[in-house]
Design an enzyme around this catalytic site. Structure first.
Site, PDB file in Angstrom:
ATOM      1  N   GLU A   1       8.762 -14.797 -10.894  1.00  0.00           N
ATOM      2  CA  GLU A   1       7.882 -13.666 -10.293  1.00  0.00           C
ATOM      3  C   GLU A   1       7.289 -12.958 -11.433  1.00  0.00           C
ATOM      4  OE1 GLU A   1       9.770 -11.329  -7.562  1.00  0.00           O
ATOM      5  OE2 GLU A   1      11.805 -11.509  -8.508  1.00  0.00           O
TER       6      GLU A   1
ATOM      7  N   LYS B   1       6.311  -4.140  -4.038  1.00  0.00           N
ATOM      8  CA  LYS B   1       7.768  -3.973  -3.903  1.00  0.00           C
ATOM      9  C   LYS B   1       8.389  -4.153  -2.444  1.00  0.00           C
ATOM     10  CE  LYS B   1      11.803  -2.719  -5.490  1.00  0.00           C
ATOM     11  NZ  LYS B   1      12.383  -3.872  -6.104  1.00  0.00           N
TER      12      LYS B   1
ATOM     13  N   GLU C   1      18.097 -17.476  -7.353  1.00  0.00           N
ATOM     14  CA  GLU C   1      17.972 -16.064  -7.927  1.00  0.00           C
ATOM     15  C   GLU C   1      17.321 -16.185  -9.263  1.00  0.00           C
ATOM     16  OE1 GLU C   1      17.135 -13.555  -6.440  1.00  0.00           O
ATOM     17  OE2 GLU C   1      17.429 -11.900  -7.678  1.00  0.00           O
TER      18      GLU C   1
ATOM     19  N   ARG D   1       5.159  -0.168  -6.251  1.00  0.00           N
ATOM     20  CA  ARG D   1       5.090  -0.826  -4.895  1.00  0.00           C
ATOM     21  C   ARG D   1       3.949  -2.021  -5.119  1.00  0.00           C
ATOM     22  NH1 ARG D   1       7.151   2.138  -0.574  1.00  0.00           N
ATOM     23  NH2 ARG D   1       5.707   0.990   1.037  1.00  0.00           N
TER      24      ARG D   1
ATOM     25  N   CYS E   1       0.781  -1.096   0.099  1.00  0.00           N
ATOM     26  CA  CYS E   1       0.216  -0.016   0.104  1.00  0.00           C
ATOM     27  C   CYS E   1       0.800   1.220   0.153  1.00  0.00           C
ATOM     28  CB  CYS E   1      -0.718   0.017   1.216  1.00  0.00           C
ATOM     29  SG  CYS E   1      -1.961  -1.501   1.554  1.00  0.00           S
TER      30      CYS E   1
ATOM     31  N   TRP F   1      -3.039  -2.593  -1.378  1.00  0.00           N
ATOM     32  CA  TRP F   1      -2.738  -4.088  -1.738  1.00  0.00           C
ATOM     33  C   TRP F   1      -3.426  -4.981  -0.652  1.00  0.00           C
ATOM     34  CZ3 TRP F   1      -0.154  -8.308   0.417  1.00  0.00           C
ATOM     35  CH2 TRP F   1       0.453  -9.070  -0.305  1.00  0.00           C
TER      36      TRP F   1
ATOM     37  N   LYS G   1      13.744 -14.968 -10.290  1.00  0.00           N
ATOM     38  CA  LYS G   1      13.509 -13.724 -11.194  1.00  0.00           C
ATOM     39  C   LYS G   1      12.343 -14.251 -12.312  1.00  0.00           C
ATOM     40  CE  LYS G   1      14.487 -11.067  -9.579  1.00  0.00           C
ATOM     41  NZ  LYS G   1      14.974 -10.746  -8.271  1.00  0.00           N
TER      42      LYS G   1
ATOM     43  N   ASN H   1      -2.045   2.071   6.034  1.00  0.00           N
ATOM     44  CA  ASN H   1      -1.158   1.180   5.476  1.00  0.00           C
ATOM     45  C   ASN H   1      -0.943   0.181   6.735  1.00  0.00           C
ATOM     46  OD1 ASN H   1      -0.812   2.303   2.829  1.00  0.00           O
ATOM     47  ND2 ASN H   1       1.525   2.687   3.118  1.00  0.00           N
ATOM     48  N   GLY H   2      -0.892  -1.057   6.838  1.00  0.00           N
ATOM     49  CA  GLY H   2      -0.417  -1.967   7.766  1.00  0.00           C
ATOM     50  C   GLY H   2      -1.868  -2.647   8.217  1.00  0.00           C
TER      51      GLY H   2
ATOM     52  N   HIS I   1      18.939 -36.453  -6.471  1.00  0.00           N
ATOM     53  CA  HIS I   1      18.119 -36.701  -5.477  1.00  0.00           C
ATOM     54  C   HIS I   1      16.713 -36.494  -5.533  1.00  0.00           C
ATOM     55  CE1 HIS I   1      21.816 -37.602  -3.322  1.00  0.00           C
ATOM     56  NE2 HIS I   1      22.387 -36.680  -3.619  1.00  0.00           N
TER      57      HIS I   1
HETATM   58  C1  F6R Z   1      12.215 -10.655  -5.594  1.00  0.00           C
HETATM   59  C2  F6R Z   1      11.827  -9.364  -4.650  1.00  0.00           C
HETATM   60  C3  F6R Z   1      11.594  -9.993  -3.296  1.00  0.00           C
HETATM   61  C4  F6R Z   1      12.672  -9.136  -1.991  1.00  0.00           C
HETATM   62  C5  F6R Z   1      11.919  -9.402  -0.862  1.00  0.00           C
HETATM   63  C6  F6R Z   1      12.665  -8.629   0.247  1.00  0.00           C
HETATM   64  O1  F6R Z   1      12.761  -9.915  -6.727  1.00  0.00           O
HETATM   65  O2  F6R Z   1      12.140  -8.287  -4.891  1.00  0.00           O
HETATM   66  O3  F6R Z   1      11.805 -11.352  -3.014  1.00  0.00           O
HETATM   67  O4  F6R Z   1      13.913  -9.207  -2.196  1.00  0.00           O
HETATM   68  O5  F6R Z   1      10.625  -9.013  -0.543  1.00  0.00           O
HETATM   69  O6  F6R Z   1      12.595  -7.292   0.145  1.00  0.00           O
HETATM   70  P1  F6R Z   1      13.568  -6.362   0.781  1.00  0.00           P
HETATM   71  O7  F6R Z   1      14.867  -6.672   0.182  1.00  0.00           O
HETATM   72  O8  F6R Z   1      13.192  -4.949   0.448  1.00  0.00           O
HETATM   73  O9  F6R Z   1      13.676  -6.486   2.180  1.00  0.00           O
END
Ligand code: F6R
Length: 608
Positions: free
Chosen positions: A488, A603, A481, A27, A2, A74, A485, A100-101, A504
């Site tokens: 997502e 985000k 990673e 976000r 949010c 959100w 990527k 927010n929250g 395994h």
């Molecule tokens: C993946 C991604 C998320 C963040 C995770 C932690 O591309 O962006 O997995 O890495 O939500 O976020 P931060 O680093 O802001 O604590």
């Protein structure tokens, strides 16, 4: 997650609020709304879906006024529809709240308020705040907000307006970031500086328990007993162009291409070439203190957790201190072995991730020394940690983290170098590491110059339904990673595995339909990875290999090979992840996904 933006001044509030909401779009959100005071009362407009739908609603039915609040939601409580979108109002429609929250005792509060005759229209937890304020209101908005907040359990960043105390915005924070922007005769409130950066660079970050009262003549920060607090003014160092796309189709692509520069920025002024070590201004510890730790715990989520795994590997290798990596969400709910001889490193791009923040607090309560590795300057983790390093990647807008990841790995290598040199790492070895670090920006650039090759590869694999990513040693986290990527942003199912672990279980998945991405630079485990490649090839898997050197044993075994430049083992993930970021990006674009705002993702994950 949010987003909040609010404005009070002489200009028309609606366009400013809309612009702020658009800057918060990255976000992640599913509905949006505004409330503006227009002299006659509170006017709200809301829409499910994109901000453009809210804009259309406002065009169809404009609201004018110089004071207002706005929100991107959100969904957590209730579906993402117009009714549940914020702002929420009280029974009379005089008080509007954005939040927010999560209000944890919202059910109990709602039952109580209903017994007093309040009528609820949404399924949200937020609506109780509006009714609590209504119940407490006696002519002064901040007093009523304070009374309401005493009854609330949970987390909040809120902004409130009322037509009955109509020349102010009251904002408050507990566990959800909020800042006040100071303009010239105008004031802003926002959950994220990017929402207001077009108008001011001067901000006051609110701490948990703070309320801010914004009027046209100034602002005050007070606590929940209405006592005035002193809060310093900070200057935002980044520019508007950094939060704009600058000619790229997506923020994600722009951010991938920024990496030569962001990696450079992370190292700038921190390398001591002659001594073969690093200088870390925010360490806040003497060398003696740094040597006293018995163990290191690194805690993070998502992509930051992957960089933590790389950090673990390099720290154990170079400093010989035992390191444990924990998902922040798990760490906080068990009984971790952490004490005053533990260094707790907390990694977060946003500096606001709720689980990571809670894990850091838990570690600190148990006596650990906390050290933040964070990108967003002034966010909560660096403000609450006892020391830290900003990774200086600049604003990361694309929901999928890219440049923050490479900068995190570089920042962890600087910390490792610093501790390693205090222990057994020789000056010669230190200088080698520095040389390798200094070469990284140019090497990343070389890879990016060949992005077209990855784009062509993406065309070939864009219809795949599954992907496996395999790596060993430093590049097992790179495999994780790469898979994250891809899944997502393209919604293709992808798994990352240690290459040898494949036999395994996951090997059962391999057939001619399965693309397998091997991260196989010429490092200390390369020969082992070659054997794993052969195992996949023997089962007709499609092998895409990220290598760094020609290898006769692989002749005819690779369906596709992308060579990256050579570097020292611990920095190979920085180079190897670049083609993986590009692969995910181009596949997602070719599948028509919304790359910068993938479905269901946010985000900054500020709820548990
Ligand atoms: C993946 C991604 C998320 C963040 C995770 C932690 O591309 O962006 O997995 O890495 O939500 O976020 P931060 O680093 O802001 O604590």
């Amino acid at each position: 997650m949010c987003g909040i933006v609010g404005y009070i001044g002489d200009r028309g509030a609606t366009p400013l609020l809309l612009d702020g909401l658009k800057r918060l779009e990255y976000r992640g959100y599913d509905s949006a709304g505004v409330a503006v005071l227009n002299g006659n009362g509170v006017e709200t407009r809301k829409a499910a879906g994109k901000i453009s739908r809210l804009e259309a609603a406002l065009n169809a039915s404009p609201v004018h006024g110089n004071l207002g609040i706005a929100h991107t939601r959100w969904a957590t409580h209730g579906a993402p529809n117009e009714c549940n979108a914020h702002p929420h109002v009280d029974c009379k429609g005089n008080i509007a709240v954005v939040h927010n929250g999560i209000i944890e005792n919202s059910n109990a509060l709602k039952t109580h308020l209903e017994s007093l005759g309040h009528k609820f229209v949404s399924e949200t937890d937020t609506e109780v705040i509006a009714h609590l304020i209504e119940e407490a209101f006696d002519g002064n908005l901040e007093d009523a907000v304070i009374e309401a907040l005493w009854q609330i359990e949970g987390t909040y960043g809120i902004a409130v307006v009322s037509s009955e105390d109509s020349d102010k915005i009251v904002a408050a924070r507990k566990g959800s970031p909020l800042l006040v922007g100071l303009g010239d005769g105008e004031y802003f409130v926002a959950s994220d500086a990017s929402a207001i950066l077009a108008h001011t660079r001067e901000v006051v970050y609110l701490d948990d328990g703070d309320l801010a009262v914004l009027t046209r003549d100034g602002y005050r920060v007070i606590d929940l007993r209405a006592k005035t607090l002193e809060r310093s003014v900070h200057k935002i160092e980044w520019d508007l162009h950094q939060i704009e796309r600058g000619g790229f189709d997506h923020f994600m692509l722009k951010e991938i291409f920024e990496q030569p520069e962001t990696i450079e920025n992370c190292m700038r002024g921190r390398l001591l070439d002659e001594e073969g070590t690093a200088k870390l201004g925010g360490l806040n510890m003497t060398d003696e203190e740094l040597l006293k730790f018995d163990n290191v715990v690194i805690t993070a989520c998502g992509t930051s957790w992957h960089s933590a795994l790389i950090g673990e590997h390099m720290m154990e290798e170079l400093t010989r201190i035992p390191v444990e990596v924990e998902y922040a969400s798990e760490f906080r709910y068990r009984n971790p072995i952490v004490n005053d001889r533990t260094l707790c490193i907390v990694i977060s791009q946003s500096g606001e991730t709720a689980d990571t923040l809670a894990a850091m607090r838990e570690a600190r309560n148990r006596g650990a020394r906390t050290y933040g590795v964070v990108n967003v300057v002034g966010s909560t983790i660096p403000r609450e940690s006892q020391g830290g390093i900003y990774v200086h990647a600049g604003p990361e807008i694309g929901v999928a983290s890219t440049k923050a990841f490479t900068s995190q790995v570089v920042a962890l290598s600087l910390l490792t170098l610093k501790i390693g040199r205090l222990k057994d790492v020789s000056v010669v070895r230190g200088k080698e590491i520095i040389e390798a670090l200094r070469a990284l920006p140019g090497q990343v650039k070389q890879i990016l110059d060949r992005a077209g090759e990855i784009e062509a590869l993406a065309e070939e694999f864009k219809r795949a339904q599954n992907f496996l990513y395999l790596g060993r040693g430093y590049n097992f986290p790179t495999a994780l990673e790469g898979a994250l990527k891809l899944k997502e942003i393209s919604y293709i199912h992808a798994e990352g595995y240690p290459a040898a672990e494949m036999k395994h279980g996951p090997i059962a998945l391999i057939d001619e339909m399965m693309p397998v991405v091997f991260i196989a630079p010429h490092d200390s485990v390369f020969d082992k990875v070659v054997s794993n490649i052969q195992e996949v090839k023997a089962r007709k898997g499609h092998v895409i290999a990220i290598t760094s050197r020609e290898e006769p044993a692989l002749a005819g075994k690779l369906d596709y090979e992308f060579r990256i430049p050579e570097t020292i083992d611990m920095l190979t993930p920085v180079l190897a992840c670049i083609p993986l970021q590009l692969l995910a990006y181009y596949i997602a674009v070719k599948r028509g996904s919304n790359v910068d705002q993938p479905r269901n993702l946010a985000k900054s994950v500020t709820v548990e």
